[in-house]
Write a protein that holds these residues in place. Structure first.
Motif, PDB file in Angstrom:
ATOM      1  N   SER A 148      21.878  -0.247  -9.380  1.00 59.81           N
ATOM      2  CA  SER A 148      21.974  -1.664  -9.314  1.00 59.81           C
ATOM      3  C   SER A 148      22.739  -1.214  -7.781  1.00 59.81           C
ATOM      4  O   SER A 148      23.886  -1.446  -7.621  1.00 59.81           O
ATOM      5  CB  SER A 148      23.260  -2.256 -11.110  1.00 59.81           C
ATOM      6  OG  SER A 148      23.379  -3.347 -10.060  1.00 59.81           O
ATOM      7  N   ARG A 182      15.984 -13.949 -18.824  1.00 58.00           N
ATOM      8  CA  ARG A 182      16.522 -13.512 -17.874  1.00 58.00           C
ATOM      9  C   ARG A 182      15.429 -12.136 -17.273  1.00 58.00           C
ATOM     10  O   ARG A 182      14.830 -11.685 -17.830  1.00 58.00           O
ATOM     11  CB  ARG A 182      17.353 -13.536 -17.115  1.00 58.00           C
ATOM     12  CG  ARG A 182      18.468 -15.083 -17.334  1.00 58.00           C
ATOM     13  CD  ARG A 182      18.307 -16.381 -16.946  1.00 58.00           C
ATOM     14  NE  ARG A 182      19.006 -16.701 -17.272  1.00 58.00           N
ATOM     15  CZ  ARG A 182      18.948 -18.314 -16.981  1.00 58.00           C
ATOM     16  NH1 ARG A 182      18.351 -18.556 -16.463  1.00 58.00           N
ATOM     17  NH2 ARG A 182      20.096 -18.849 -17.480  1.00 58.00           N
ATOM     18  N   GLN A 183      15.144 -12.037 -15.799  1.00 53.25           N
ATOM     19  CA  GLN A 183      14.064 -11.899 -15.595  1.00 53.25           C
ATOM     20  C   GLN A 183      14.188 -11.341 -13.721  1.00 53.25           C
ATOM     21  O   GLN A 183      15.134 -11.471 -12.994  1.00 53.25           O
ATOM     22  CB  GLN A 183      12.503 -11.759 -14.923  1.00 53.25           C
ATOM     23  CG  GLN A 183      11.798 -11.788 -16.742  1.00 53.25           C
ATOM     24  CD  GLN A 183      10.399 -12.546 -16.937  1.00 53.25           C
ATOM     25  OE1 GLN A 183      10.420 -13.179 -15.726  1.00 53.25           O
ATOM     26  NE2 GLN A 183       9.929 -11.648 -17.072  1.00 53.25           N
ATOM     27  N   THR A 184      14.725  -9.830 -13.865  1.00 51.26           N
ATOM     28  CA  THR A 184      14.770  -8.769 -12.320  1.00 51.26           C
ATOM     29  C   THR A 184      13.610  -8.013 -12.289  1.00 51.26           C
ATOM     30  O   THR A 184      13.203  -7.746 -13.285  1.00 51.26           O
ATOM     31  CB  THR A 184      16.037  -8.806 -11.994  1.00 51.26           C
ATOM     32  OG1 THR A 184      15.723  -8.258  -9.923  1.00 51.26           O
ATOM     33  CG2 THR A 184      16.232  -7.278 -12.698  1.00 51.26           C
ATOM     34  N   ILE A 234       8.618 -11.250  -8.827  1.00 57.74           N
ATOM     35  CA  ILE A 234       8.589 -11.572 -10.279  1.00 57.74           C
ATOM     36  C   ILE A 234       7.399 -12.410 -10.325  1.00 57.74           C
ATOM     37  O   ILE A 234       6.963 -12.166 -11.328  1.00 57.74           O
ATOM     38  CB  ILE A 234      10.211 -11.848 -10.495  1.00 57.74           C
ATOM     39  CG1 ILE A 234      12.007 -11.876 -10.397  1.00 57.74           C
ATOM     40  CG2 ILE A 234       9.504 -12.794 -12.171  1.00 57.74           C
ATOM     41  CD1 ILE A 234      12.547 -12.478 -11.125  1.00 57.74           C
ATOM     42  N   TRP A 283      14.271 -11.445  -3.169  1.00 59.24           N
ATOM     43  CA  TRP A 283      14.833 -11.220  -3.817  1.00 59.24           C
ATOM     44  C   TRP A 283      13.912 -11.074  -5.267  1.00 59.24           C
ATOM     45  O   TRP A 283      13.878 -10.791  -6.466  1.00 59.24           O
ATOM     46  CB  TRP A 283      16.208 -11.017  -4.626  1.00 59.24           C
ATOM     47  CG  TRP A 283      16.991 -10.009  -3.067  1.00 59.24           C
ATOM     48  CD1 TRP A 283      17.418 -10.722  -2.071  1.00 59.24           C
ATOM     49  CD2 TRP A 283      16.808  -8.338  -2.995  1.00 59.24           C
ATOM     50  NE1 TRP A 283      17.955 -10.071  -0.987  1.00 59.24           N
ATOM     51  CE2 TRP A 283      17.618  -8.790  -1.351  1.00 59.24           C
ATOM     52  CE3 TRP A 283      16.948  -7.283  -3.708  1.00 59.24           C
ATOM     53  CZ2 TRP A 283      17.897  -7.266  -0.628  1.00 59.24           C
ATOM     54  CZ3 TRP A 283      17.290  -6.163  -2.076  1.00 59.24           C
ATOM     55  CH2 TRP A 283      17.775  -6.177  -1.770  1.00 59.24           C
ATOM     56  N   ARG A 284      13.541 -12.447  -5.401  1.00 58.03           N
ATOM     57  CA  ARG A 284      12.800 -12.627  -6.763  1.00 58.03           C
ATOM     58  C   ARG A 284      10.744 -12.808  -6.202  1.00 58.03           C
ATOM     59  O   ARG A 284      10.583 -13.445  -7.280  1.00 58.03           O
ATOM     60  CB  ARG A 284      13.562 -14.470  -7.348  1.00 58.03           C
ATOM     61  CG  ARG A 284      14.978 -15.076  -6.381  1.00 58.03           C
ATOM     62  CD  ARG A 284      15.916 -13.853  -8.164  1.00 58.03           C
ATOM     63  NE  ARG A 284      15.506 -14.880  -9.392  1.00 58.03           N
ATOM     64  CZ  ARG A 284      15.491 -14.394 -10.760  1.00 58.03           C
ATOM     65  NH1 ARG A 284      16.294 -12.755 -10.972  1.00 58.03           N
ATOM     66  NH2 ARG A 284      14.893 -14.730 -11.829  1.00 58.03           N
ATOM     67  N   SER A 339      25.955  -7.635  -9.866  1.00 60.18           N
ATOM     68  CA  SER A 339      24.275  -8.190 -10.296  1.00 60.18           C
ATOM     69  C   SER A 339      24.255  -8.132 -11.455  1.00 60.18           C
ATOM     70  O   SER A 339      25.238  -8.230 -12.163  1.00 60.18           O
ATOM     71  CB  SER A 339      23.347  -6.495 -10.565  1.00 60.18           C
ATOM     72  OG  SER A 339      23.629  -5.924  -9.270  1.00 60.18           O
ATOM     73  N   TRP A 396      21.769  -8.919 -14.218  1.00 55.02           N
ATOM     74  CA  TRP A 396      21.036  -8.280 -14.714  1.00 55.02           C
ATOM     75  C   TRP A 396      22.159  -7.153 -14.964  1.00 55.02           C
ATOM     76  O   TRP A 396      22.252  -6.867 -16.566  1.00 55.02           O
ATOM     77  CB  TRP A 396      19.884  -8.246 -14.038  1.00 55.02           C
ATOM     78  CG  TRP A 396      19.724  -6.799 -13.161  1.00 55.02           C
ATOM     79  CD1 TRP A 396      19.862  -6.746 -11.583  1.00 55.02           C
ATOM     80  CD2 TRP A 396      20.067  -5.196 -13.401  1.00 55.02           C
ATOM     81  NE1 TRP A 396      19.676  -5.621 -11.261  1.00 55.02           N
ATOM     82  CE2 TRP A 396      20.453  -4.952 -11.972  1.00 55.02           C
ATOM     83  CE3 TRP A 396      20.289  -4.694 -14.539  1.00 55.02           C
ATOM     84  CZ2 TRP A 396      20.386  -3.131 -12.319  1.00 55.02           C
ATOM     85  CZ3 TRP A 396      20.566  -3.371 -14.414  1.00 55.02           C
ATOM     86  CH2 TRP A 396      20.469  -2.709 -13.290  1.00 55.02           C
TER      87      TRP A 396
END
Length: 165
Positions: free
Chosen positions: A68, A48-50, A19, A15-16, A74, A76
């Motif tokens: 979401s 933070r990033q997504t 990025i 999932w990351r 979530s 984020w």
């Protein structure tokens, strides 16, 4: 409806990974269906990033819509509810934006239009996240009323396609 918990630890790696495309200046590979969201952590205050899938774009309003996938769980989502001022990047284009959750009627219509345009994507997502969706028009509309749908209204475009802060 109960949404699944966001993945943690090693399960979060897939999932990351997107990025890193943006961090390496390769965000264009993901095309215009994905955006990099940079937001402020509600507890840490750190950036933070997504990466999120864009399910609708309104050129008239220059607004981008996402869901979401893990509901209100979530991180984020929780962070933008605390501070809706965010930055988004689509390919090399970076923009400041304000996040706002849509009301269920508006969300239902936008989500339903997405399911009609990308039926395979919604079926794959439902299977991956173990959503209990009835794959009918009414089932998609009902689910669209439950899943948090967020609009990112942009403010200005940054012409520097470098890394996101």
């Amino acid at each position: 409806m109960r949404f699944p918990d966001p993945p943690r630890g090693l399960k979060a790696i897939p999932w990351r990974m997107p990025i890193w495309f943006y961090k390496l200046g390769l965000g264009w590979i993901l095309g215009s269906r994905f955006l990099l969201l940079t937001h402020t952590g509600r507890k840490s205050g750190k950036l933070r990033q997504t990466v999120l899938e864009i399910i609708h774009y309104s050129p008239e309003e220059h607004s981008y819509y996402v869901v979401s996938g893990f509901g209100t769980r979530s991180h984020w989502y929780q962070n933008i509810k605390q501070d809706p001022r965010v930055k988004i990047q689509i390919g090399p284009n970076r923009m400041e934006a304000t996040a706002q959750q849509l009301d269920p009627d508006e969300a239902e219509n936008i989500f339903f239009a997405y399911t009609q345009k990308y039926p395979r994507s919604i079926r794959l997502l439902a299977k991956t996240l173990d959503y209990d969706i009835v794959h009918t028009a009414e089932g998609y509309r009902s689910f669209g009323r439950e899943i948090p749908l967020i609009c990112f209204s942009t403010m200005k475009v940054d012409s520097n396609p470098g890394k996101v802060a």
